[in-house]
Scaffold this motif. Structure first.
Motif, PDB file in Angstrom:
ATOM      1  N   GLU A   3      -4.644   4.376  -5.204  1.00  0.00           N
ATOM      2  CA  GLU A   3      -5.985   4.388  -6.248  1.00  0.00           C
ATOM      3  C   GLU A   3      -5.850   5.552  -7.651  1.00  0.00           C
ATOM      4  N   LEU A   4      -5.328   6.737  -7.146  1.00  0.00           N
ATOM      5  CA  LEU A   4      -5.051   6.955  -8.233  1.00  0.00           C
ATOM      6  C   LEU A   4      -3.753   6.503  -9.707  1.00  0.00           C
ATOM      7  N   MET A   5      -3.195   6.327  -9.330  1.00  0.00           N
ATOM      8  CA  MET A   5      -2.031   5.852 -10.161  1.00  0.00           C
ATOM      9  C   MET A   5      -2.704   4.181 -10.967  1.00  0.00           C
ATOM     10  N   GLY A  55       0.416  -1.439   0.311  1.00  0.00           N
ATOM     11  CA  GLY A  55       0.449   0.246  -0.135  1.00  0.00           C
ATOM     12  C   GLY A  55       0.581   1.427   0.314  1.00  0.00           C
ATOM     13  N   GLN A  56       2.298   1.352  -0.634  1.00  0.00           N
ATOM     14  CA  GLN A  56       2.661   2.230  -0.623  1.00  0.00           C
ATOM     15  C   GLN A  56       3.134   3.560  -1.375  1.00  0.00           C
ATOM     16  N   ARG A  57       3.684   1.720  -2.445  1.00  0.00           N
ATOM     17  CA  ARG A  57       4.222   2.324  -3.607  1.00  0.00           C
ATOM     18  C   ARG A  57       3.551   1.810  -5.138  1.00  0.00           C
ATOM     19  N   ALA A  58       3.228   2.240  -6.134  1.00  0.00           N
ATOM     20  CA  ALA A  58       2.641   2.099  -8.024  1.00  0.00           C
ATOM     21  C   ALA A  58       3.198   2.751  -8.320  1.00  0.00           C
ATOM     22  N   GLY A  59       4.234   2.040  -9.297  1.00  0.00           N
ATOM     23  CA  GLY A  59       5.109   2.876 -10.376  1.00  0.00           C
ATOM     24  C   GLY A  59       5.988   3.902  -9.991  1.00  0.00           C
TER      25      GLY A  59
END
Length: 698
Positions: free
Chosen positions: A625-627, A499-503
């Protein structure tokens, strides 16, 4: 009599303020004649009443809310003085941002008439060959072309490409030519006259550069220094031998120098001209001067300084000509790297680049068998310039309270991630925007004996200073949210904490690049998402605006940003950026994940708004969620294709390129999100291989 005149005046239809203004302008400066107004009855009967009723109360000359006056707006959009105003009106009316919610609202039919009229006029300016002002040719204005017109309408019309052009060589290409050999730069004090400008957008754009007098002087100085080094044998033949060279020896020397510098045979007319030039200089100044001037003249040929994309052969029925085989070979070579590809040049000589399919095969070969020297370096250049993460090393920051901030290692880690995703070449954009696996403190060294790349932990080799550990320190990895007792592994990438990083956009390198020295920069981050992922536009900041977030040690940074931008004049633009950038307040400006700021929970909510493409809009609770929404959007894919087009074509798209863009997007989707397939489609397209000369075949 007087009473009759009064009665007549009472029944006459009143002239609106906008009509009066246009009439005055027409009479005084002759811009709009009665004939031109009469030709556009829609403007007179529909547009003027709409603006009078719904807009001028706030946007006349006296009030001019948001510094926008429509009272004297010119009805001519294409080529007119108020192009930008009409573009703003179209956008705000389309998204029901104007008139304001508390004001009288037009009916849906009224909106549709206004939007259809403006959009039709704007589309005229987006046609191929339409003369636009210079700034609209720059990459920052590429999104001005209507997205729906490019992708939402199936087109069977032929591609109308850009016109013939001469494109100044970029620094990387020049440095790999004999005249600008980068390996001789320091030893012989060569200059860099063809430097690319620093920019947040793509740097190597044909419309951005030209060669001026100072650049020419530096190029001549380079040629004068290089000739004695690179053309020793030619100088021996022409100037050092006891006997004067024969005509055959002069021609042979010219031919060898052409092959060495320009990688092609000289034409007979060139042989004659350069031979005569040599003899003329010899008569005036002697053999040594003649030899030097002859060789310098070849080194300074336009094609040694420019990329010529003029086309040759017959004009087809659509007014297009095909690039010559050599132009095609160099265009593909320089699209993918900084060095001419010998195999492409050989294919050109054999007539193997005469069809789009043949060029596509050569591009695929480049991906399968990358050149040993530099490879396809421009592919990574695209991602560096698109995401602009390399700028992290330029943003000065103090040492954080805990851990270490090593921006060059962060950039290196991110580059390994992008290369890893490109090697798999599956759903490339989605992976780049949503992956939760990163490379951490990772690099390779080349083991010459084993002929293999061996992974190692680069922080072990960092010099000691205030911001670097003496030796590798587990706290470097804490910037990724990993614990201090995390043990380095060569099995990378590794999964980040849940839940901390996305891309890329939550990677510390990107966050640092799009931050300030001491704070985050949610506005710039939101602007990047609006322009690079959603395909929107943001007006330039007015000169009179002081873009500064106020200091307040008792407020979270988000609260200070909101206080600075909530005024109506500011919010008109900031509402398109801030809701996209504020979710990244979940991170510090170094890139550390944070749950609290000033002892209170961080608000990482935001929203996707002002889009009408294939994307889920509305509020989001976190950057993750945005990413996820952006990464799974077909609309975002299409915008990504548009940016790839600009980078590899070196120009903005027009409506004439719609078929090329649709085919490139289809190639990407049909090949499971393959970036290679996208590039192959672009570099074998009519937009890349043809030039529009505007003369139909007889």
């Amino acid at each position: 009599m007087v009473e009759a005149e009064i009665e007549a005046s009472m029944v006459m239809k009143p002239i609106s303020r906008l009509s009066e203004s246009i009439l005055v302008v027409s009479i005084l400066i002759g811009v709009f004649t009665q004939a031109s107004v009469a030709e556009d009855l829609v403007f007179e009967n529909e547009i003027i009443p709409f603006l009078d009723q719904y807009c001028l109360e706030c946007h006349d000359d006296l009030t001019a809310k948001g510094r926008l006056s429509l009272e004297q707006i010119a009805p001519q959009i294409a080529g007119g003085p108020d192009f930008e105003k009409w573009r703003i009106i179209e956008e705000r009316v389309k998204f029901h941002d104007m008139p304001p919610a508390k004001s009288d609202q037009p009916g849906s039919a009224e909106r549709e008439v206004l939007l259809a009229w403006i959009q039709g006029k704007l589309l005229e300016t987006q046609q191929p060959g339409y003369p636009v002002e210079a700034k609209l040719k720059l990459p920052a204005y590429g999104n001005y072309v209507d997205h729906a017109a490019l992708f939402n309408q199936t087109t069977n019309r032929p591609v109308i490409p850009g016109p013939p052009r001469i494109w100044r060589l970029r620094q990387g290409i020049y440095g790999n030519l004999d005249i600008g050999d980068a390996r001789l730069k320091r030893a012989h004090a060569l200059t860099d006259p063809l430097v690319l400008a620093d920019s947040e957008e793509f740097r190597d754009y044909a419309a951005r550069y030209f060669i001026d007098e100072p650049s020419t002087e530096m190029l001549l100085a380079n040629a004068e220094k290089i000739v004695p080094i690179r053309s020793k044998s030619a100088l021996e033949v022409l100037a050092k031998e006891p006997e004067a060279p024969t005509d055959d020896e002069v021609r042979s020397t010219i031919r060898r120098t052409f092959l060495q510098v320009l990688r092609r045979e000289p034409e007979e007319s060139e042989l004659v001209r350069f031979s005569q030039f040599y003899h003329d200089v010899v008569k005036q100044n002697g053999r040594e001067a003649g030899a030097e001037r002859l060789l310098m003249a070849i080194y300074m040929r336009p094609e040694a300084l420019f990329r010529e994309e003029l086309g040759e052969g017959p004009v087809d029925e659509h007014g297009r000509v095909r690039l010559s085989p050599m132009e095609t070979a160099l265009a593909v070579s320089y699209a993918l790297g900084d060095v001419p590809d010998d195999r492409l040049i050989a294919a050109a000589a054999e007539g193997e680049l005469s069809t789009n399919e043949a060029v596509a095969a050569q591009v695929r070969r480049r991906f399968e068998q990358r050149p040993k020297r530099f490879g396809n370096s421009r592919v990574m250049d695209f991602f560096r310039e698109y995401f602009h993460y390399s700028y992290a090393v330029e943003v000065f920051k103090d040492k954080p309270e805990r851990g270490y901030y090593l921006p060059h290692l962060l950039v290196q880690d991110l580059e390994h991630l992008i290369q890893h995703i490109l090697e798999k070449d599956l759903q490339v954009l989605r992976e780049l925007l949503t992956t939760d696996h990163y490379f951490v403190d990772f690099e390779y060294f080349q083991d010459k004996e084993a002929k293999a790349r061996i992974p190692f932990q680069p922080s072990f080799r960092q010099p000691s200073n205030g911001n670097n550990p003496v030796k590798s320190d587990p706290e470097y990895a804490t910037i990724y949210g990993l614990p201090r007792d995390w043990i380095w592994t060569d099995q990378q990438p590794v999964r980040m904490p849940a839940g901390q990083r996305a891309g890329v956009l939550t990677h510390p390198a990107w966050l640092a690049a799009w931050s300030g020295n001491f704070d985050n920069h949610p506005i710039q981050r939101g602007k990047w998402i609006r322009t690079h992922l959603l395909g929107g536009t943001i007006p330039d900041v007015p000169i009179c605006v002081e873009a500064k977030v106020p200091e307040n040690e008792h407020q979270q940074f988000r609260e200070r940003v909101v206080a600075a931008t909530e005024k109506s004049d500011c919010w008109r633009c900031h509402k398109k950026m801030d809701p996209l950038g504020l979710p990244f307040e979940q991170f510090t400006h170094y890139g550390f994940h944070q749950r609290t700021e000033l002892g209170r929970p961080v608000d990482a909510s935001g929203a996707i708004t002002f889009v009408d493409g294939k994307i889920e809009s509305g509020g989001v609770v976190s950057p993750i969620e945005l990413m996820e929404r952006l990464g799974n959007s077909e609309h975002v894919e299409q915008v990504f294709v548009r940016h790839a087009f600009r980078f590899f074509m070196g120009r903005n798209e027009t409506l004439g390129d719609a078929a090329t863009l649709q085919q490139a997007h289809a190639a990407y989707r049909n090949n499971d999100g393959s970036f290679e397939a996208l590039v192959v489609s672009l570099l074998s397209s009519d937009s890349f291989l043809l030039r529009y000369v505007g003369e139909s075949k007889p």
